[in-house]
Design a protein around this motif. Structure first.
Motif, PDB file in Angstrom:
ATOM      1  N   THR A  50      81.525  28.585  10.502  1.00  0.00           N
ATOM      2  CA  THR A  50      82.894  28.631  10.015  1.00  0.00           C
ATOM      3  C   THR A  50      83.436  30.038  10.184  1.00  0.00           C
ATOM      4  O   THR A  50      82.785  31.009   9.825  1.00  0.00           O
ATOM      5  N   THR A  68      90.826  25.638   7.327  1.00  0.00           N
ATOM      6  CA  THR A  68      90.215  24.572   6.541  1.00  0.00           C
ATOM      7  C   THR A  68      90.966  23.276   6.793  1.00  0.00           C
ATOM      8  O   THR A  68      92.033  23.261   7.426  1.00  0.00           O
ATOM      9  N   VAL A 182      87.435  23.925  11.405  1.00  0.00           N
ATOM     10  CA  VAL A 182      86.839  25.256  11.437  1.00  0.00           C
ATOM     11  C   VAL A 182      87.382  26.007  12.646  1.00  0.00           C
ATOM     12  O   VAL A 182      87.915  25.416  13.584  1.00  0.00           O
TER      13      VAL A 182
END
Length: 257
Positions: A50, A68, A182
């Protein structure tokens, strides 16, 4: 000097220090909030990790804007496709009883699009420009001309000729359909990767969108655990050859002179 006066001066000094420190914090956070999101070029995290998009174009630090499932639609909305480019896309589709692979050479120039679609030994040419679609196969000298009619977003129609997913459709999804998002790398490029459930068929769909070009460079769709569609882009260049729009009779609707 009386003790009362000393205490008053000391109290004022403490209040002044508190005000200075508070002002420093306010100015720091105001500066952060005022930064405009600009996407990085092609640097990213290691695959599968991420990442975060920073306002200054870097990828680091916990005070940056993390991608996100909650904000990915806003981030995707900032991307802009280039008006001129060339690339090759390989599309693999599975169906009941078999599968098919198509190799699509694409040239885009200011809204016009030239394609060569190679599938199972056939070679189809498509030129879309000036409100018309021209289609012919190798060896044909007279292309079929049809009006280019786009209902809604032209990009959806243009992408359908390339057998591509239109990633901007993610913007119209209910947020609950988005299961993951991500910033990572895909095929060596910094990408926004978003996973969502297709509203019609319920397929799990994963799109990989390059932040440098604003183009969809990879996608997969799954029917349960079965991969039913995969798209992979390669050989991207930020230029377009007008000769790609030449029709079999030698005319060129993009560059007529």
């Amino acid at each position: 000097m009386s003790s009362k006066r000393v205490r008053l001066i000391s109290l004022l000094g403490v209040v002044l220090i508190i005000l200075v420190v508070a002002a420093g914090f306010i100015m720091t956070y105001a500066a952060r909030d005022a930064r405009v999101l600009s996407l990085p070029s092609s640097t990213g995290n290691a695959p599968g990790t991420t990442g975060v998009l920073s306002a200054d174009g870097g990828l680091f630090g916990s005070d940056r804007v993390a991608v996100t499932s909650d904000n990915v639609q806003n981030v995707i909305a900032t991307l802009v496709r280039p008006s001129e480019y060339s690339r090759t896309v390989v599309v693999e589709s599975a169906y009941s009883g078999g599968s098919a692979t198509s190799r699509i050479s694409t040239v885009v120039l200011n809204g016009s699009q030239a394609l060569i679609v190679e599938t199972a030994g056939s070679r189809k040419h498509i030129v879309i420009t000036g409100g018309s679609v021209y289609i012919w196969y190798n060896g044909e000298k007279n292309p079929r001309e049809m009006p280019f009619e786009a209902s809604g977003d032209d990009r959806t129609v243009l992408d359908s000729y390339q057998m591509l997913l239109t990633y901007e459709d993610v913007l119209s999804l209910d947020k609950s359909s988005i299961t993951d998002a991500v910033y990572d790398t895909y095929a060596g490029e910094g990408c926004i990767s978003v996973t969502f459930k297709s509203p019609l068929l319920g397929y799990k769909t994963v799109c990989h969108i390059a932040v440098a070009s604003g183009l969809l460079i990879g996608a997969e769709q799954y029917d349960g655990q079965k991969l039913v569609y995969r798209q992979t882009a390669m050989d991207y260049t930020a230029s377009a050859d007008k000769a790609a729009f030449t029709l079999p009779d030698g005319t060129n609707p993009v560059s007529p002179h």
